[in-house]
Design a protein around this motif. Structure first.
Motif, PDB file in Angstrom:
ATOM      1  N   GLN A 197      83.182  25.654  56.959  1.00 55.16           N
ATOM      2  CA  GLN A 197      84.373  24.872  57.295  1.00 55.16           C
ATOM      3  C   GLN A 197      84.774  25.020  58.755  1.00 55.16           C
ATOM      4  O   GLN A 197      85.254  24.070  59.366  1.00 55.16           O
ATOM      5  CB  GLN A 197      85.537  25.287  56.395  1.00 55.16           C
ATOM      6  N   GLN A 198      84.593  26.213  59.315  1.00 55.32           N
ATOM      7  CA  GLN A 198      85.023  26.450  60.693  1.00 55.32           C
ATOM      8  C   GLN A 198      83.889  26.250  61.698  1.00 55.32           C
ATOM      9  O   GLN A 198      84.029  26.614  62.864  1.00 55.32           O
ATOM     10  CB  GLN A 198      85.637  27.838  60.812  1.00 55.32           C
ATOM     11  N   THR A 199      82.805  25.660  61.235  1.00 57.63           N
ATOM     12  CA  THR A 199      81.712  25.312  62.139  1.00 57.63           C
ATOM     13  C   THR A 199      81.435  23.822  61.999  1.00 57.63           C
ATOM     14  O   THR A 199      81.898  23.031  62.798  1.00 57.63           O
ATOM     15  CB  THR A 199      80.450  26.167  61.869  1.00 57.63           C
ATOM     16  N   PHE A 200      80.726  23.440  60.960  1.00 56.94           N
ATOM     17  CA  PHE A 200      80.337  22.038  60.791  1.00 56.94           C
ATOM     18  C   PHE A 200      81.532  21.088  60.888  1.00 56.94           C
ATOM     19  O   PHE A 200      81.473  20.080  61.594  1.00 56.94           O
ATOM     20  CB  PHE A 200      79.608  21.827  59.459  1.00 56.94           C
ATOM     21  N   LEU A 201      82.605  21.385  60.183  1.00 57.22           N
ATOM     22  CA  LEU A 201      83.759  20.475  60.162  1.00 57.22           C
ATOM     23  C   LEU A 201      84.440  20.356  61.520  1.00 57.22           C
ATOM     24  O   LEU A 201      85.121  19.365  61.783  1.00 57.22           O
ATOM     25  CB  LEU A 201      84.783  20.925  59.111  1.00 57.22           C
ATOM     26  N   LEU A 202      84.242  21.349  62.397  1.00 61.45           N
ATOM     27  CA  LEU A 202      84.867  21.311  63.721  1.00 61.45           C
ATOM     28  C   LEU A 202      83.966  20.689  64.777  1.00 61.45           C
ATOM     29  O   LEU A 202      84.403  20.435  65.889  1.00 61.45           O
ATOM     30  CB  LEU A 202      85.302  22.716  64.145  1.00 61.45           C
ATOM     31  N   GLY A 203      82.697  20.470  64.440  1.00 66.93           N
ATOM     32  CA  GLY A 203      81.807  19.750  65.337  1.00 66.93           C
ATOM     33  C   GLY A 203      80.953  20.629  66.242  1.00 66.93           C
ATOM     34  O   GLY A 203      80.899  21.848  66.088  1.00 66.93           O
ATOM     35  N   PRO A 204      80.284  19.980  67.190  1.00 72.37           N
ATOM     36  CA  PRO A 204      79.360  20.684  68.090  1.00 72.37           C
ATOM     37  C   PRO A 204      80.043  21.835  68.831  1.00 72.37           C
ATOM     38  O   PRO A 204      81.197  21.725  69.244  1.00 72.37           O
ATOM     39  CB  PRO A 204      78.926  19.596  69.074  1.00 72.37           C
ATOM     40  N   GLY A 205      79.320  22.928  68.965  1.00 69.53           N
ATOM     41  CA  GLY A 205      79.820  24.083  69.700  1.00 69.53           C
ATOM     42  C   GLY A 205      80.733  24.999  68.904  1.00 69.53           C
ATOM     43  O   GLY A 205      81.092  26.074  69.376  1.00 69.53           O
ATOM     44  N   ALA A 206      81.120  24.601  67.704  1.00 63.92           N
ATOM     45  CA  ALA A 206      82.031  25.434  66.907  1.00 63.92           C
ATOM     46  C   ALA A 206      81.307  26.683  66.421  1.00 63.92           C
ATOM     47  O   ALA A 206      80.127  26.647  66.075  1.00 63.92           O
ATOM     48  CB  ALA A 206      82.589  24.652  65.721  1.00 63.92           C
ATOM     49  N   GLU A 207      82.040  27.772  66.422  1.00 62.25           N
ATOM     50  CA  GLU A 207      81.492  29.062  66.003  1.00 62.25           C
ATOM     51  C   GLU A 207      82.545  29.806  65.189  1.00 62.25           C
ATOM     52  O   GLU A 207      83.746  29.673  65.442  1.00 62.25           O
ATOM     53  CB  GLU A 207      81.134  29.871  67.242  1.00 62.25           C
ATOM     54  N   HIS A 208      82.077  30.581  64.227  1.00 66.49           N
ATOM     55  CA  HIS A 208      82.973  31.404  63.412  1.00 66.49           C
ATOM     56  C   HIS A 208      82.400  32.811  63.334  1.00 66.49           C
ATOM     57  O   HIS A 208      81.229  32.991  62.993  1.00 66.49           O
ATOM     58  CB  HIS A 208      83.108  30.834  61.999  1.00 66.49           C
ATOM     59  N   VAL A 209      83.212  33.802  63.668  1.00 65.09           N
ATOM     60  CA  VAL A 209      82.823  35.207  63.527  1.00 65.09           C
ATOM     61  C   VAL A 209      83.652  35.776  62.385  1.00 65.09           C
ATOM     62  O   VAL A 209      84.874  35.810  62.451  1.00 65.09           O
ATOM     63  CB  VAL A 209      83.063  36.007  64.833  1.00 65.09           C
ATOM     64  N   GLY A 210      82.956  36.157  61.312  1.00 68.27           N
ATOM     65  CA  GLY A 210      83.634  36.649  60.121  1.00 68.27           C
ATOM     66  C   GLY A 210      84.093  38.088  60.258  1.00 68.27           C
ATOM     67  O   GLY A 210      83.920  38.737  61.293  1.00 68.27           O
ATOM     68  N   GLU A 211      84.675  38.567  59.194  1.00 64.27           N
ATOM     69  CA  GLU A 211      85.167  39.939  59.142  1.00 64.27           C
ATOM     70  C   GLU A 211      84.051  40.901  58.756  1.00 64.27           C
ATOM     71  O   GLU A 211      83.110  40.524  58.053  1.00 64.27           O
ATOM     72  CB  GLU A 211      86.302  40.057  58.126  1.00 64.27           C
ATOM     73  N   LEU A 212      84.182  42.126  59.187  1.00 70.32           N
ATOM     74  CA  LEU A 212      83.273  43.183  58.782  1.00 70.32           C
ATOM     75  C   LEU A 212      83.582  43.536  57.330  1.00 70.32           C
ATOM     76  O   LEU A 212      84.738  43.720  56.959  1.00 70.32           O
ATOM     77  CB  LEU A 212      83.479  44.420  59.664  1.00 70.32           C
ATOM     78  N   GLY A 213      82.561  43.566  56.510  1.00 68.42           N
ATOM     79  CA  GLY A 213      82.765  43.908  55.111  1.00 68.42           C
ATOM     80  C   GLY A 213      81.461  43.918  54.348  1.00 68.42           C
ATOM     81  O   GLY A 213      80.403  43.585  54.878  1.00 68.42           O
ATOM     82  N   ARG A 214      81.531  44.289  53.083  1.00 64.67           N
ATOM     83  CA  ARG A 214      80.339  44.316  52.224  1.00 64.67           C
ATOM     84  C   ARG A 214      80.084  42.912  51.699  1.00 64.67           C
ATOM     85  O   ARG A 214      80.947  42.287  51.103  1.00 64.67           O
ATOM     86  CB  ARG A 214      80.513  45.279  51.061  1.00 64.67           C
ATOM     87  N   ASP A 215      78.873  42.426  51.937  1.00 67.01           N
ATOM     88  CA  ASP A 215      78.490  41.101  51.482  1.00 67.01           C
ATOM     89  C   ASP A 215      77.964  41.180  50.059  1.00 67.01           C
ATOM     90  O   ASP A 215      77.128  42.036  49.746  1.00 67.01           O
ATOM     91  CB  ASP A 215      77.409  40.523  52.403  1.00 67.01           C
ATOM     92  N   GLU A 216      78.430  40.276  49.193  1.00 68.03           N
ATOM     93  CA  GLU A 216      78.028  40.268  47.782  1.00 68.03           C
ATOM     94  C   GLU A 216      76.528  40.017  47.620  1.00 68.03           C
ATOM     95  O   GLU A 216      75.876  40.645  46.793  1.00 68.03           O
ATOM     96  CB  GLU A 216      78.817  39.186  47.044  1.00 68.03           C
TER      97      GLU A 216
ATOM     98  N   ASN B 116      70.608  14.562  69.408  1.00 74.36           N
ATOM     99  CA  ASN B 116      71.595  13.727  70.099  1.00 74.36           C
ATOM    100  C   ASN B 116      72.959  14.403  70.195  1.00 74.36           C
ATOM    101  O   ASN B 116      73.916  13.790  70.654  1.00 74.36           O
ATOM    102  CB  ASN B 116      71.742  12.377  69.383  1.00 74.36           C
ATOM    103  N   GLY B 117      73.056  15.649  69.697  1.00 73.70           N
ATOM    104  CA  GLY B 117      74.316  16.383  69.760  1.00 73.70           C
ATOM    105  C   GLY B 117      75.278  16.127  68.622  1.00 73.70           C
ATOM    106  O   GLY B 117      76.420  16.571  68.670  1.00 73.70           O
ATOM    107  N   HIS B 118      74.824  15.423  67.575  1.00 75.24           N
ATOM    108  CA  HIS B 118      75.680  15.146  66.422  1.00 75.24           C
ATOM    109  C   HIS B 118      75.582  16.301  65.412  1.00 75.24           C
ATOM    110  O   HIS B 118      74.488  16.769  65.116  1.00 75.24           O
ATOM    111  CB  HIS B 118      75.271  13.841  65.739  1.00 75.24           C
ATOM    112  N   PRO B 119      76.714  16.774  64.885  1.00 75.16           N
ATOM    113  CA  PRO B 119      76.663  17.860  63.896  1.00 75.16           C
ATOM    114  C   PRO B 119      75.936  17.422  62.625  1.00 75.16           C
ATOM    115  O   PRO B 119      76.175  16.326  62.121  1.00 75.16           O
ATOM    116  CB  PRO B 119      78.132  18.173  63.615  1.00 75.16           C
ATOM    117  N   ILE B 120      75.028  18.279  62.154  1.00 81.79           N
ATOM    118  CA  ILE B 120      74.267  17.964  60.941  1.00 81.79           C
ATOM    119  C   ILE B 120      74.355  19.071  59.895  1.00 81.79           C
ATOM    120  O   ILE B 120      74.011  18.868  58.742  1.00 81.79           O
ATOM    121  CB  ILE B 120      72.780  17.688  61.258  1.00 81.79           C
ATOM    122  N   GLY B 121      74.802  20.263  60.286  1.00 83.63           N
ATOM    123  CA  GLY B 121      74.864  21.387  59.367  1.00 83.63           C
ATOM    124  C   GLY B 121      75.374  22.626  60.075  1.00 83.63           C
ATOM    125  O   GLY B 121      76.040  22.528  61.112  1.00 83.63           O
TER     126      GLY B 121
END
Length: 184
Positions: A132-151, A168-173
């Motif tokens: 949600q905080q990457t693809f939905l925000l478009g090109p260049g978006a980045e999300h750094v999550g919290e430190l924790g135990r991954d399931e 072409n710079g269009h967000p795809i994933g």
């Protein structure tokens, strides 16, 4: 091993700001390199085309099937995604990282897994910040999550995610790279 990092790992989830800048920079670099790979872009585009017709209800059913198959010997959906050349390449990259990388997840424009280095606990990432905080925000978006135990991995880690764009710079994933501070 730093006592401060050990204390962070056992005191519960904390913000990624408390993790070393070098670890976050490493994860960002890895995510950027993976997002730029031609094979990653091609696989995402192909899956976006194949999944363009899926409704939210169908996506939810696929996610339920994945979760039911998680940890089971009878897991055709998981098996299909884990046994692709792209997943093999991601696994190889993870193995070459000397245990720094705990997981790599490639997601399409719906938040569904395209490929991954290890089995995720769910198929649909579209309800999570990594998508949600990457693809939905478009090109260049980045999300750094919290430190924790991954399931999925069982590792103490942070996840760094970024939008994947086509040529072409269009967000795809999006791509997520999990890294383990205890290994850094």
């Amino acid at each position: 091993m730093s006592t401060a990092i050990v204390a962070l790992c056992f005191s519960g989830p904390t913000l990624a700001d408390d993790v070393s800048p070098e670890l976050v920079a490493f994860a960002r670099t890895q995510a950027a390199h993976i997002a730029a790979r031609t094979d990653v872009i091609e696989h995402i585009i192909a899956q976006n085309t194949n999944h363009a017709h899926l409704t939210l209800e169908e996506i939810s059913r696929l996610d339920v099937h994945w979760r039911q198959q998680y940890g089971s010997q009878d897991s055709p959906l998981i098996h299909r995604l884990m046994n692709t050349p792209l997943s093999d390449a991601l696994r190889s990259l993870q193995l070459r990282s000397s245990e720094l990388i705990t997981e790599i997840i490639i997601m399409d424009n719906r938040g569904l897994n395209v490929a991954q280095s290890s089995v995720t606990s769910d198929y649909w990432q579209g309800d999570e910040a990594k998508w949600q905080q990457t693809f939905l925000l478009g090109p260049g978006a980045e999300h750094v999550g919290e430190l924790g135990r991954d399931e999925s991995t069982g590792s103490i880690q942070i996840q760094v995610s970024r939008t994947v764009t086509d040529h072409n710079g269009h967000p795809i994933g999006a791509v997520t790279v999990g890294v383990a501070p205890l290994q850094f």
